[in-house]
Scaffold this active site. Structure first.
Site, PDB file in Angstrom:
ATOM      1  N   GLU A   1       8.131   7.406   9.189  1.00 36.88           N
ATOM      2  CA  GLU A   1       7.616   6.131   9.224  1.00 36.88           C
ATOM      3  C   GLU A   1       8.645   5.131   9.192  1.00 36.88           C
ATOM      4  O   GLU A   1       9.124   4.655   8.144  1.00 36.88           O
ATOM      5  CB  GLU A   1       6.312   5.816   8.506  1.00 36.88           C
ATOM      6  CG  GLU A   1       5.667   4.609   8.658  1.00 36.88           C
ATOM      7  CD  GLU A   1       4.761   4.251   7.610  1.00 36.88           C
ATOM      8  OE1 GLU A   1       3.565   3.613   7.924  1.00 36.88           O
ATOM      9  OE2 GLU A   1       4.803   4.271   6.223  1.00 36.88           O
TER      10      GLU A   1
ATOM     11  N   ASP B   1       6.746   8.469   4.278  1.00 37.85           N
ATOM     12  CA  ASP B   1       6.047   7.241   4.146  1.00 37.85           C
ATOM     13  C   ASP B   1       7.177   6.019   3.855  1.00 37.85           C
ATOM     14  O   ASP B   1       8.035   6.337   3.046  1.00 37.85           O
ATOM     15  CB  ASP B   1       5.033   7.310   2.944  1.00 37.85           C
ATOM     16  CG  ASP B   1       4.222   5.890   2.982  1.00 37.85           C
ATOM     17  OD1 ASP B   1       3.495   5.358   3.735  1.00 37.85           O
ATOM     18  OD2 ASP B   1       4.482   5.084   1.948  1.00 37.85           O
TER      19      ASP B   1
END
Length: 698
Positions: free
Chosen positions: A377, A340
């Site tokens: 990401e 993330d």
């Protein structure tokens, strides 16, 4: 207790390590002046039964505090308190009253936890999370190992462990709804879809109370431990049972041929901004674990939008991250990680982006992680690095694919050239020689963050009022279209168009070069009623309603056929041996418009067709995408020499079961053209006569 009866202990390994004779405790704490180890009989205890002050000479090998306690064993509940300066300008926020978690704890008990108690002055032992000593070598894996599927044979399903089975319609027993055990019960559904990997939203222990008043943090992007599985997803009351249940889920998924990828948050913690709770890292060594604001050292740098930023390239934090991923691969047998806000991992300790970030080099060169999927990401609050994140060892969530496909399907102008690149694996982003395979673009149009696929075609704007932020939260750049009516509709024409648009986008994701990802429930039109930021909605709004499997069985059938078609196409079987540049240089792709070899790349074009050849030249596909609001007749290219002609595999304008056919039973066309209906996708197949079936074998 008399400290003299205890041994000094060792600085390694960090955490609480049970042995045959007792437990060794070790804690990194560079700037603290004193450490207390707290022992509890149970997690419910309001006070410890023993408080052991670690001797700064006998139990301290700077910067580590350590002790060995004989006769203790797995299951012992413990925590720490740490003394030190309360000087925020120097990066110190010590509070000797606060009960603190061990950063290396493998199991955490959350009984009676209250977040606010960790913010208020004074002690919080009665309301604190506590650690549990854990032995991790007593699980029978029965020969299980990570699967190491090639990217070319990977179809990812982004899944929320709680929301997957928490709805009453799941049919899972009450005590197993929303748990790791619930996932096991629904493996047959995952197999019926055809997916090969689940990407689990965060399963590290997080704080559900990190949310607006009256709501709950549902997504889990607020970790407090990087080693312990979230106990809220366990059906067992014993905290140690959570570890076994997680491992049983991994083992069961592996037996079904499904990989387990964890969505991991190594960029911030639930301790949040300066006024947040003191739960672990802040009270142990705030200056080490968090980045500081360049203009005000008393404040945290906030590249996450969540109040703090983990100092990932500090040597101590970097080692903790590596130890964490080693643990999840070696001990818990997971197959990969989706990082993330991974751009934060490229930042040095001053917050500047670096081309040679140590943590990224460590991860991609680590022999323990060889064959482990690493997915980035590739952005944070300020950096957007899609297409140039680290080296070719990393896969990337392709946010540009998402945006370009949404724009094309909606009917925006000037999108055809962009779409062509996305269909071919985004060579404009990933075509350089450092990319090892043709599959490193993770292609998706929806994920947990944003509209579901159903809502993407049902709402022009977000409807996040239930989040208590006056609809200010969540993205405004949705590139959605409601097909004529905002929200649910009983108009058959509107519903038909929405169903068609959903199938169009699913077809593009599953037919494009790259690694496809589908959001939980998109294959059965799960809705969040227009909420595009459901992080705090742990209720039926976010959960998968299993009655949709029957209501939208045609979409489920469509997804299953497309995945099986993709998996059986020989080109994708072989793709791992090709770089993206090699794949495209074979010149087996030809672009068309309404006439063969005459694509319209103009600003006002809304349609595109291409043929691709595979299976050693024995099979060819014609894929036609028409985002125009009128029907277009496409002249068909000549089929392969020796082929009896084109057969129809997909036409999203047709009702089920004619929208997707088994190619061996599909209708054959004797005509030289095909009428492609407005806003639809068509796939035709030709195969040389007497050739053994490949993708046609469904």
């Amino acid at each position: 207790m008399n400290l003299n009866q205890f041994r000094p202990g060792k600085s390694f390994p960090l955490g609480a390590t049970p042995t045959a004779n007792g437990v060794n405790f070790s804690l990194y704490c560079k700037n603290g002046t004193g450490v207390q180890l707290l022992l509890f009989h149970t997690a419910e205890d309001a006070e410890p039964y023993a408080v052991i002050d670690l001797d700064p000479n006998r139990n301290h090998t700077a910067p580590y505090w350590h002790i060995f306690l004989p006769e203790l064993k797995s299951g012992q509940v413990y925590a720490y308190r740490v003394r030190g300066p309360a000087d925020s300008q120097a990066g110190h926020r010590y509070d000797s009253d606060k009960v603190l978690l061990d950063p290396y704890a493998k199991c955490i008990a959350t009984v009676n936890y209250q977040r606010d108690a960790a913010k208020r002055p004074g002690g919080n032992a009665a309301f604190a999370m506590k650690c549990v000593v854990t032995g991790t070598r007593d699980f029978d894996w029965q020969g299980d190992t990570p699967l190491h599927r090639p990217y070319s044979q990977t179809v990812i399903y982004e899944l929320h462990v709680g929301g997957f089975t928490r709805h009453a319609s799941s049919g899972v027993a009450d005590e197993k709804r929303g748990t790791y055990a619930g996932v096991i019960e629904k493996i047959p559904h995952l197999l019926s879809l055809g997916i090969t990997a689940v990407e689990l939203l965060p399963v590290f222990q997080f704080d559900p109370q990190d949310a607006p008043v009256g709501l709950s943090n549902y997504w889990g992007y607020c970790p407090i431990s990087f080693f312990a599985p979230h106990t809220g997803y366990s059906s067992r009351r014993d905290p140690l049972g959570c570890l076994d249940e997680f491992r049983e889920m991994v083992k069961a998924l592996h037996r079904a041929g499904i990989e387990v990828i964890l969505d991991v948050v190594y960029n911030h913690t639930t301790e949040g901004p300066e006024d947040g709770p003191t739960l672990c890292y802040r009270g142990i060594d705030d200056a080490t674990y968090y980045m500081r604001d360049a203009h005000d050292q008393s404040r945290y740098a906030n590249y996450t939008g969540c109040g703090n930023t983990l100092n990932a390239n500090n040597s101590v934090v970097r080692r903790m991250i590596l130890d964490s991923v080693h643990y999840w691969v070696s001990t818990m047998h997971v197959d990969g990680f989706r990082f993330d806000l991974a751009s934060i991992l490229t930042r040095d300790e001053a917050g500047r982006p670096s081309r040679n970030a140590p943590i990224l080099s460590d991860l991609e060169s680590d022999p323990v992680l060889a064959g482990t999927k690493l997915i980035a990401e590739a952005w944070d609050l300020e950096l957007y690095q899609v297409g140039n994140f680290a080296s070719g060892a990393w896969m990337e969530w392709n946010g540009i694919f998402r945006d370009d496909v949404r724009s094309f399907v909606r009917g925006d102008s000037g999108t055809v050239r962009h779409l062509a690149s996305r269909l071919m694996g985004s060579p404009d982003l990933y075509g350089y020689s450092g990319r090892q395979t043709a599959d490193q673009s993770v292609n998706f149009v929806t994920c947990h963050d944003g509209f579901t696929l159903n809502d993407l075609v049902s709402y022009d704007g977000k409807h996040n009022e239930a989040n208590q932020e006056q609809n200010r939260d969540g993205s405004d750049n949705n590139r959605s279209w409601n097909c004529g009516v905002e929200g649910p509709s009983n108009d058959p024409a509107i519903e038909k168009l929405r169903n068609q648009q959903i199938k169009n986008m699913l077809a593009i994701v599953l037919l494009s070069v790259g690694t496809p990802m589908i959001l939980m429930g998109d294959g059965v039109r799960r809705t969040q009623l227009g909420n595009n930021n459901g992080y705090c909605q742990d209720n039926a709004l976010s959960w998968l309603n299993w009655s949709y499997l029957e209501k939208h069985a045609d979409v489920l059938r469509f997804v299953n056929h497309l995945i099986r078609f993709r998996m059986n196409f020989e080109r994708y079987r072989e793709a791992q041996t090709f770089s993206l540049a090699d794949l495209l240089s074979e010149r087996q792709i030809q672009w068309h418009g309404v006439k063969p070899l005459q694509p319209d790349w103009g600003e006002n074009s809304h349609s595109l067709a291409f043929t691709r050849t595979g299976c050693q030249g024995c099979e060819q596909h014609l894929i036609v995408l028409n985002a125009y609001w009128e029907a277009l007749q496409f002249e068909l290219p000549e089929p392969l020499p020796g082929s009896p002609g084109w057969v129809r595999f997909v036409d999203t304008s047709l009702e089920s079961p004619f929208d997707v056919n088994e190619p061996t039973r599909a209708p054959r066309f004797e005509f030289s053209g095909y009428d492609v209906q407005p806003r639809s996708a068509v796939v035709l197949i030709c195969r040389k006569a007497n050739n053994a079936p490949h993708s046609a074998e469904l």
